[in-house]
Every structure is written in C-alpha cells, then in structure tokens.
Design an enzyme around this catalytic site. Structure first.
Site, PDB file in Angstrom:
ATOM      1  N   ASN A  12      37.973 -35.239  34.138  1.00 57.41           N
ATOM      2  CA  ASN A  12      38.495 -34.291  33.410  1.00 57.41           C
ATOM      3  C   ASN A  12      38.721 -33.332  34.721  1.00 57.41           C
ATOM      4  O   ASN A  12      38.077 -32.300  34.437  1.00 57.41           O
ATOM      5  CB  ASN A  12      37.746 -33.870  32.375  1.00 57.41           C
ATOM      6  CG  ASN A  12      38.643 -32.690  31.547  1.00 57.41           C
ATOM      7  OD1 ASN A  12      39.138 -32.170  31.606  1.00 57.41           O
ATOM      8  ND2 ASN A  12      38.215 -32.333  30.337  1.00 57.41           N
ATOM      9  N   ARG A  96      41.168 -38.020  31.408  1.00 57.87           N
ATOM     10  CA  ARG A  96      41.842 -36.920  30.633  1.00 57.87           C
ATOM     11  C   ARG A  96      43.972 -36.113  30.926  1.00 57.87           C
ATOM     12  O   ARG A  96      43.269 -35.405  31.816  1.00 57.87           O
ATOM     13  CB  ARG A  96      41.270 -35.506  30.463  1.00 57.87           C
ATOM     14  CG  ARG A  96      41.947 -34.897  29.169  1.00 57.87           C
ATOM     15  CD  ARG A  96      40.693 -33.876  29.044  1.00 57.87           C
ATOM     16  NE  ARG A  96      41.581 -32.887  27.548  1.00 57.87           N
ATOM     17  CZ  ARG A  96      41.222 -31.964  28.260  1.00 57.87           C
ATOM     18  NH1 ARG A  96      40.361 -30.620  29.031  1.00 57.87           N
ATOM     19  NH2 ARG A  96      41.898 -31.094  26.868  1.00 57.87           N
ATOM     20  N   HIS A 185      43.490 -31.038  22.100  1.00 62.66           N
ATOM     21  CA  HIS A 185      41.881 -31.540  21.946  1.00 62.66           C
ATOM     22  C   HIS A 185      42.225 -33.491  21.031  1.00 62.66           C
ATOM     23  O   HIS A 185      41.200 -33.351  20.191  1.00 62.66           O
ATOM     24  CB  HIS A 185      41.337 -30.839  20.851  1.00 62.66           C
ATOM     25  CG  HIS A 185      41.463 -29.158  20.958  1.00 62.66           C
ATOM     26  ND1 HIS A 185      41.403 -27.918  20.878  1.00 62.66           N
ATOM     27  CD2 HIS A 185      41.082 -28.771  22.322  1.00 62.66           C
ATOM     28  CE1 HIS A 185      40.950 -27.512  21.260  1.00 62.66           C
ATOM     29  NE2 HIS A 185      40.623 -27.615  22.713  1.00 62.66           N
ATOM     30  N   GLY A 215      35.764 -24.726  20.242  1.00 64.95           N
ATOM     31  CA  GLY A 215      35.584 -24.924  20.953  1.00 64.95           C
ATOM     32  C   GLY A 215      35.478 -23.101  20.966  1.00 64.95           C
ATOM     33  O   GLY A 215      35.981 -22.388  20.119  1.00 64.95           O
ATOM     34  N   ARG A 246      42.098 -16.935  23.206  1.00 65.66           N
ATOM     35  CA  ARG A 246      43.323 -16.919  22.591  1.00 65.66           C
ATOM     36  C   ARG A 246      43.635 -16.035  21.246  1.00 65.66           C
ATOM     37  O   ARG A 246      42.876 -16.720  20.708  1.00 65.66           O
ATOM     38  CB  ARG A 246      43.755 -18.600  22.849  1.00 65.66           C
ATOM     39  CG  ARG A 246      43.931 -18.629  24.048  1.00 65.66           C
ATOM     40  CD  ARG A 246      44.243 -20.300  24.021  1.00 65.66           C
ATOM     41  NE  ARG A 246      44.213 -21.125  25.028  1.00 65.66           N
ATOM     42  CZ  ARG A 246      43.642 -22.668  25.674  1.00 65.66           C
ATOM     43  NH1 ARG A 246      43.425 -23.124  24.474  1.00 65.66           N
ATOM     44  NH2 ARG A 246      43.845 -22.873  26.323  1.00 65.66           N
ATOM     45  N   MET A 288      30.191 -17.495  20.327  1.00 66.23           N
ATOM     46  CA  MET A 288      29.913 -16.814  19.325  1.00 66.23           C
ATOM     47  C   MET A 288      28.206 -16.323  19.321  1.00 66.23           C
ATOM     48  O   MET A 288      27.418 -15.627  18.687  1.00 66.23           O
ATOM     49  CB  MET A 288      30.329 -18.174  18.443  1.00 66.23           C
ATOM     50  CG  MET A 288      29.907 -18.078  17.035  1.00 66.23           C
ATOM     51  SD  MET A 288      31.412 -16.278  16.539  1.00 66.23           S
ATOM     52  CE  MET A 288      32.856 -17.089  16.451  1.00 66.23           C
ATOM     53  N   ARG A 289      27.725 -16.785  20.205  1.00 69.24           N
ATOM     54  CA  ARG A 289      26.329 -16.265  20.263  1.00 69.24           C
ATOM     55  C   ARG A 289      25.407 -15.059  20.544  1.00 69.24           C
ATOM     56  O   ARG A 289      25.150 -13.916  19.665  1.00 69.24           O
ATOM     57  CB  ARG A 289      25.190 -17.548  21.419  1.00 69.24           C
ATOM     58  CG  ARG A 289      24.831 -18.698  21.274  1.00 69.24           C
ATOM     59  CD  ARG A 289      24.031 -19.430  22.369  1.00 69.24           C
ATOM     60  NE  ARG A 289      25.577 -19.203  22.853  1.00 69.24           N
ATOM     61  CZ  ARG A 289      25.752 -20.210  23.447  1.00 69.24           C
ATOM     62  NH1 ARG A 289      24.383 -20.956  24.034  1.00 69.24           N
ATOM     63  NH2 ARG A 289      27.228 -20.335  24.806  1.00 69.24           N
ATOM     64  N   GLY A 335      31.426 -27.141  20.487  1.00 66.84           N
ATOM     65  CA  GLY A 335      30.503 -25.933  20.643  1.00 66.84           C
ATOM     66  C   GLY A 335      30.099 -24.908  19.566  1.00 66.84           C
ATOM     67  O   GLY A 335      29.047 -24.676  18.981  1.00 66.84           O
ATOM     68  N   ASN A 339      27.216 -25.882  16.516  1.00 64.16           N
ATOM     69  CA  ASN A 339      26.226 -24.899  16.252  1.00 64.16           C
ATOM     70  C   ASN A 339      26.213 -23.468  15.666  1.00 64.16           C
ATOM     71  O   ASN A 339      24.961 -22.794  15.284  1.00 64.16           O
ATOM     72  CB  ASN A 339      25.793 -24.941  17.423  1.00 64.16           C
ATOM     73  CG  ASN A 339      25.782 -25.840  18.787  1.00 64.16           C
ATOM     74  OD1 ASN A 339      24.584 -26.224  18.739  1.00 64.16           O
ATOM     75  ND2 ASN A 339      27.032 -25.551  19.766  1.00 64.16           N
ATOM     76  N   GLU A 389      34.487 -36.751  23.798  1.00 64.32           N
ATOM     77  CA  GLU A 389      35.190 -36.618  23.895  1.00 64.32           C
ATOM     78  C   GLU A 389      35.411 -37.368  25.189  1.00 64.32           C
ATOM     79  O   GLU A 389      36.633 -38.388  25.556  1.00 64.32           O
ATOM     80  CB  GLU A 389      36.405 -34.891  24.608  1.00 64.32           C
ATOM     81  CG  GLU A 389      36.618 -34.610  23.401  1.00 64.32           C
ATOM     82  CD  GLU A 389      37.145 -32.651  23.889  1.00 64.32           C
ATOM     83  OE1 GLU A 389      36.663 -32.289  24.109  1.00 64.32           O
ATOM     84  OE2 GLU A 389      37.729 -32.594  23.774  1.00 64.32           O
TER      85      GLU A 389
HETATM   86  P1  AMP Z   1      32.620 -25.329  24.026  1.00 62.00           P
HETATM   87  O1  AMP Z   1      34.237 -24.896  23.991  1.00 62.00           O
HETATM   88  O2  AMP Z   1      32.435 -26.693  22.792  1.00 62.00           O
HETATM   89  O3  AMP Z   1      31.853 -25.708  24.590  1.00 62.00           O
HETATM   90  O4  AMP Z   1      31.593 -24.432  23.005  1.00 62.00           O
HETATM   91  C1  AMP Z   1      32.233 -23.423  23.375  1.00 62.00           C
HETATM   92  C2  AMP Z   1      31.539 -21.926  22.860  1.00 62.00           C
HETATM   93  O5  AMP Z   1      31.039 -22.507  21.775  1.00 62.00           O
HETATM   94  C3  AMP Z   1      31.211 -20.773  23.482  1.00 62.00           C
HETATM   95  O6  AMP Z   1      31.852 -20.156  23.912  1.00 62.00           O
HETATM   96  C4  AMP Z   1      30.360 -20.457  22.192  1.00 62.00           C
HETATM   97  O7  AMP Z   1      31.209 -19.392  21.619  1.00 62.00           O
HETATM   98  C5  AMP Z   1      29.826 -21.525  21.201  1.00 62.00           C
HETATM   99  N1  AMP Z   1      28.682 -22.012  21.363  1.00 62.00           N
HETATM  100  C6  AMP Z   1      28.158 -22.775  21.579  1.00 62.00           C
HETATM  101  N2  AMP Z   1      26.213 -23.186  21.678  1.00 62.00           N
HETATM  102  C7  AMP Z   1      26.197 -22.056  20.713  1.00 62.00           C
HETATM  103  C8  AMP Z   1      24.987 -21.905  19.738  1.00 62.00           C
HETATM  104  N3  AMP Z   1      24.399 -21.544  20.305  1.00 62.00           N
HETATM  105  N4  AMP Z   1      25.357 -21.298  18.551  1.00 62.00           N
HETATM  106  C9  AMP Z   1      26.794 -20.805  18.658  1.00 62.00           C
HETATM  107  N5  AMP Z   1      28.072 -20.598  19.169  1.00 62.00           N
HETATM  108  C10 AMP Z   1      27.606 -21.222  20.447  1.00 62.00           C
END
Ligand code: AMP
Length: 403
Positions: A12, A96, A185, A215, A246, A288-289, A335, A339, A389
């Site tokens: 990727n 990818r 995606h 994500g 975005r 989001m955390r 993500g 989660n 993916e």
């Molecule tokens: P991704 O692009 O799929 O890797 O998602 C990344 C995003 O997932 C991060 O910017 C966070 O906002 C979110 N994320 C990852 N781990 C957690 C978690 N344990 N709780 C809440 N949000 C999470």
C-alpha cells in the site's frame, strides 16, 4: 522450485509511505507486517514485525530517499527472516490502487497498458495514483517475473446505478472531465459486507447491508445482495461523512464564497476541506479517543464535534435504509467503528422504529472478532466487523493468479 507458491506480498504505497504485509494464502497466516514512513525525509523510519518467526518488532531510523530505496529496505528486512522477495513461495504482489475509474471493476494483473490507464486517472486522484504507480514500478523492477496485481479501492463501487453515480450537473461537462461518484474504501466495504453476511449465517446474495467504515477517512455504503448500490465518497474521498480531517458533505457554494469573499486560493480551500476540517476543524482533535476524553471533562467544542459527526452518520443510515428498502444489518468497521462504542450507540439511538437498536452490554465488549451488538428482538442486526483490507487484497490477488 515450489510447485504451488501461496504467498502474497501486499503493498500500500502512499506519497511518503509504504505499508506492507506478507500473507500465506494456504492458511491466511500473516508472516510479516511493516511500514516505511517519511520517505524522502531525513528521519525516515522502517518498522518491521516478523510474525512468522515470532520475532520482536524491529525499528530503524535512517534516511530513505525514495520508494525504490524503501522497497529494497523492506526486501532486506524480509530476507533477514528467510522471507525474501526472491522466494519461490511468493505467488504475487498485490498493490492497493486507489483510483481505478470506471474501467477497472475487478482486480487486474498489471501490464504496461494497465499502468498507463492508472496514469490517465491521475487528474481525478492526484495524491494517490502517482504513489501507487511508483510502488508498482519499483516492485516490478525487483521481481519482473512475478505477477503484480492491482486491487482498486473504487472497484466494489462500480456496480452503483447511474442514478447514484451521476452528479446532477451538465452531462457533457461531467463526462469530459470524468466527473462522477466513484467511491473509495471499496476493498473494506466488500470484505465487511461479506463478513457480515457470514456472521448472519447467510450468503452475501441474500442480505442487504449498510457498511459504515469509520476510520480517519470515513465512508458508508449500501450493499444489496453483495453488490454496492450507493456509497458516500464521490469523485474524491472528500464527499460524505464527517471524517478526521475532511469536511464530508458541504454546500459547494462554500468554495465560491471562500474564494470570492474570503480571499482564499483554490489550493488553500482544498487544504482547508481535506486537512483542516472534519473533527480536527471542529474541535482541534481528530482522534476519537481524545475527543471522548475531552467530552468527559466537559469540553463543549469536543461535544459539538461528536454531535456533528454522529448527526451526519445517522443521516446516512437513514438515507441508505431508504435506498435499500429492507436492511438486514448495519456493520461498523475501521478504527472508530470497531473501537468507539459511544459512536455506535449514538448513531443508532432513536432508530427503534426502523428496527435498529444497540444492546449496551454487547456494545461495551471489546473483541477482535466480528460480533453482533443488537438485542435479540431487533429486526435489523447491528454488527461490529473488523476490516482487513490487506487480507482482502491478498485474497483477490491470489484468486486471480492461481485461477
Ligand atoms: P483507521 O483510519 O481505521 O486506522 O482509524 C483511525 C482512527 O480510529 C483514529 O483517528 C481514532 O479516531 C480511531 N480510534 C482508534 N482506536 C480507537 C479507540 N480505542 N477508541 C476510539 N477511537 C479509536
């Protein structure tokens, strides 16, 4: 000579990074995973984990000038574990590729003509396709004898009907500039919709699924009987849901307004909407955390960002419910989707009349497996389905070369 090579290297390639995984399709095992970051900078970093040997993660920091140097460094890391690119067990390299336009509706063995077509699509994917091509060219130079397969982010969405794919603008202008809704995606939406059917004990052809890939980039899709009929990203990944950085949907006149009255250039507005909007624009954080932590401390900006995010998500669930007519499952992935229990709870809250509900206990469970989080009585299943993916790219590439 190995009779039936079963390994696939998945690449990727981004503008300054290469993510990779080596998988064995005999059993789906992950043999090695890694990431090269900050290619072209002084502080390039390579992180490699040799899962096959159970070895620890190895991290090196040294300047890596370009993608060729990056891939050679990856090859060296793999070779150190006896998994080198020269291995006769390697069946293919799966790439990818972000934008396949209307032409590429399925994974494709890469030829010069295929690369030329990916090049022709650069105007609609200026950030991604050039990096993907560099990755392909570099891998071809290292293993010219090996099949290289392009797996397109857009392919799964090419089944969208014209009514969903067309923007309501002048047809000649749109066609002259290839302006239409492509969606992205796609490998994730394909994988997750199939896995959701499996979780329900059904064939993908028997179920209608709304997939929410949340994500840092985020998109929704409406999948009828295994085929995508609508998705939230459009000509580019900017359209649709509120994302990490975005804006997602806005009135296009915001752009004219900022140019005419805000004195901003097109590049500045592009950067504003792609990099400084969404959650980060609303509250200064895109994780989001961190947003949840701030909400717990009473932070109003973080609460506003969360509410705007969830409101948009709920609108898309409603829209795709209407598009599909009948929905068997809503699947959360990536993500945030995998989660963030509060996002799942809030997105579905108040939709009982649509047969949608989340069980608080099930929603709180953390697991790596696909699982249902809706109560027994709910008419529509709500699921958390971890996306994969790389496995999907490897599966598609392997199916093509071993056919
Ligand atoms: P991704 O692009 O799929 O890797 O998602 C990344 C995003 O997932 C991060 O910017 C966070 O906002 C979110 N994320 C990852 N781990 C957690 C978690 N344990 N709780 C809440 N949000 C999470």
């Amino acid at each position: 000579m190995t009779a039936n090579p079963t390994r696939v290297l998945v690449l990727n390639s981004g503008s300054s990074s290469v993510k990779y995984q080596l998988l064995d399709m005999a059993d789906g095992a992950r043999l090695a995973v890694g990431l090269v970051e900050r290619i072209g900078e002084e502080t390039s970093r390579l992180a490699h984990t040799p899962l096959a040997t159970g070895g620890a993660k190895r991290e090196t920091e040294a300047p890596i000038a370009d993608h060729e140097a990056a891939l050679k460094a990856v090859a060296r890391e793999l070779a150190a574990d006896g998994l080198g690119l020269d291995s006769p067990e390697l069946a293919a390299i799966g790439h990818r590729v972000v934008h396949g336009g209307q032409k590429f509706t399925a994974p494709t063995v890469i030829t010069d003509e295929v690369v030329a077509e990916i090049e022709r699509l650069i105007p609609v994917a200026p950030l991604h396709n050039p990096a993907n091509i560099t990755g392909i060219r570099t891998a071809q130079a290292l293993r010219p004898d090996l099949p290289q397969v392009a797996v397109f982010d857009t392919a799964f969405h090419t089944t969208m009907p014209e009514s969903a794919a067309r923007y309501a603008i002048d047809v000649e202008t749109a066609d002259a500039h290839r302006i239409r809704r492509y969606g992205f995606h796609g490998t994730s939406h394909a994988y997750v919709s199939r896995e959701t059917a499996k979780l329900l004990g059904k064939d993908p052809s028997e179920v209608n699924v709304i997939v929410l890939h949340l994500g840092n980039g985020a998109s929704a899709s409406a999948v009828r009987g295994g085929r995508c009929v609508d998705t939230s990203m459009g000509l580019t990944p900017l359209e649709g849901l509120v994302m990490g950085t975005r804006s997602g949907d806005i009135d296009p006149a915001v752009i004219f307004h900022l140019a005419r009255n805000g004195g901003m250039s097109i590049d500045e507005i592009d950067s504003l909407l792609n990099k400084k909007s969404g959650l980060i624009g609303l509250c200064g954080d895109n994780d989001m955390r961190e947003i949840r932590r701030r909400i717990d401390e009473g932070d109003e900006r973080a609460a506003l960002a969360f509410d705007v995010y969830v409101h948009r998500l709920k609108k898309y669930i409603g829209a795709y419910y209407a598009v599909l007519g009948k929905v068997d499952a809503v699947a959360f992935t990536a993500g945030v989707g995998e989660n963030a229990a509060p996002v799942r709870e809030a997105a579905v809250a108040g939709l009982e009349e649509l047969g949608l509900a989340v069980d608080a206990g099930l929603n709180a469970v953390r697991a790596d497996e696909p699982r249902l989080i809706s109560p027994e009585y709910a008419r529509v299943a709500v699921a958390v389905v971890p996306t994969d993916e790389e496995l999907e790219i490897a599966t598609q590439a392997y199916a093509l070369v071993s056919a």
